[in-house]
Design a protein around this motif. Structure first.
Motif, PDB file in Angstrom:
ATOM      1  N   GLN A   1      -4.263  -3.248  -1.433  1.00 17.02           N
ATOM      2  CA  GLN A   1      -4.120  -4.225  -0.352  1.00 17.02           C
ATOM      3  C   GLN A   1      -3.476  -3.612   0.895  1.00 17.02           C
ATOM      4  O   GLN A   1      -3.466  -4.247   1.954  1.00 17.02           O
TER       5      GLN A   1
ATOM      6  N   ASN B   1       3.463  -0.056 -11.666  1.00 16.24           N
ATOM      7  CA  ASN B   1       3.496  -0.457 -10.253  1.00 16.24           C
ATOM      8  C   ASN B   1       3.317  -1.962 -10.149  1.00 16.24           C
ATOM      9  O   ASN B   1       2.331  -2.506 -10.645  1.00 16.24           O
TER      10      ASN B   1
ATOM     11  N   ARG C   1       3.117  -5.388  -7.674  1.00 17.16           N
ATOM     12  CA  ARG C   1       2.750  -5.789  -6.320  1.00 17.16           C
ATOM     13  C   ARG C   1       2.960  -7.287  -6.159  1.00 17.16           C
ATOM     14  O   ARG C   1       3.050  -7.990  -7.148  1.00 17.16           O
TER      15      ARG C   1
ATOM     16  N   VAL D   1       5.741  -2.559  -2.872  1.00 21.38           N
ATOM     17  CA  VAL D   1       5.340  -2.194  -4.235  1.00 21.38           C
ATOM     18  C   VAL D   1       6.636  -1.787  -4.930  1.00 21.38           C
ATOM     19  O   VAL D   1       7.429  -1.035  -4.361  1.00 21.38           O
TER      20      VAL D   1
ATOM     21  N   ASN E   1      -1.270   0.599  -3.716  1.00 25.32           N
ATOM     22  CA  ASN E   1      -1.615  -0.801  -3.494  1.00 25.32           C
ATOM     23  C   ASN E   1      -2.871  -0.895  -2.625  1.00 25.32           C
ATOM     24  O   ASN E   1      -2.795  -0.722  -1.409  1.00 25.32           O
TER      25      ASN E   1
END
Ligand code: GSH
Length: 238
Positions: free
Chosen positions: A73, A85, A87, A78, A71
């Motif tokens: 971010q 994946n 998010r 996650v 991720n």
């Protein structure tokens, strides 16, 4: 209450993850965004592994290369579903609802779904981001804001949001045992973790009787109970 569907909605769904692979939640015991998803997974009765991400130790594992690749971010949660994946907690909750429709996490009508999403976003978009760890760390590290002032900030924005949320819940006939009607929805998945945060920062919850009543209804359900921070494998002492 009493039908099989309603029982599933309160206690969990089928317990299977389907043909698309195993579920693994990258989570931190105290993260309220991860807490939302744990509740959703539990309400669906899905089996999942927890991959703990320590948000504080060593500067925060979320900033490490391995997690940042999952991720960019550098935020939990996650959800890994097979090779996929996912998010953003609200997107993940809606994904769960689309992949495993029973029991539903959104109401049956467009109007009610819009209400539930709005209640969820009051929390997830307007309260929570102001009080996130990285915001508080920025205050501390970049501006030297002392702890008491940081706590005033957090309490202010939770109280400000809860004032509106309380009014939205109290003044609407759609509010039932839960945020919308008598089955838990994604709004309840958001409400309970935010109340946990509020208590953690010493917000006086007596000002919010409807929010508190709904929180108590939720915590009576095993799906909410087993998602509690203290019940997580990475919680201190567990
Ligand atoms: N909008 C995101 C927010 C995710 C988020 O803010 N996660 C927090 C924990 S609740 C986090 O990972 N914080 C790490 C940091 O601030 O460095 C979501 O709903 O998933």
């Amino acid at each position: 209450m009493g039908t099989e569907g309603e029982a599933a909605a309160r206690g969990g769904g089928t317990g299977t993850t389907g043909a698309n692979g195993a579920l693994c939640l990258h989570s931190y015991w105290r993260s309220s965004a991860a807490y939302r998803v744990r509740i959703g997974l539990n309400l669906k009765g899905l089996k999942y592994d927890i991959a703990p991400v320590h948000l504080v130790r060593g500067g925060g594992e979320q900033h490490g290369e391995e997690f940042a690749a999952l991720n960019p971010q550098e935020l939990v949660p996650v959800l890994q579903h097979g090779h996929r994946n996912l998010r953003q907690s609200l997107a993940i909750l809606e994904y769960l609802d689309e992949m495993w429709p029973e029991p539903p996490l959104l109401p049956a009508t467009a109007r009610d779904r819009a209400r539930v999403r709005a209640l969820s976003q009051v929390i997830a978009c307007d309260i929570h981001p102001l009080n996130n760890l990285r915001v508080l760390q920025f205050f501390e590290r970049d501006w030297g804001v002392p702890l008491p002032e940081r706590e005033v900030w957090v309490k202010h924005w939770i109280s400000n949001g809860f004032h509106a949320l309380e009014a939205l819940l109290a003044d609407n006939p759609s509010t039932g045992e839960f945020c919308d009607g008598n089955l838990p929805t994604i709004a309840d998945c958001c409400l309970v973790p935010q109340v946990y945060n509020a208590r953690r920062f010493g917000v006086d919850m007596r000002a919010y009787p409807v929010i508190t009543r709904i929180e108590q209804s939720c915590l009576e359900l095993p799906a909410f109970e087993s998602a509690r921070p203290e019940r997580q494998p990475d919680a201190p002492g567990s």
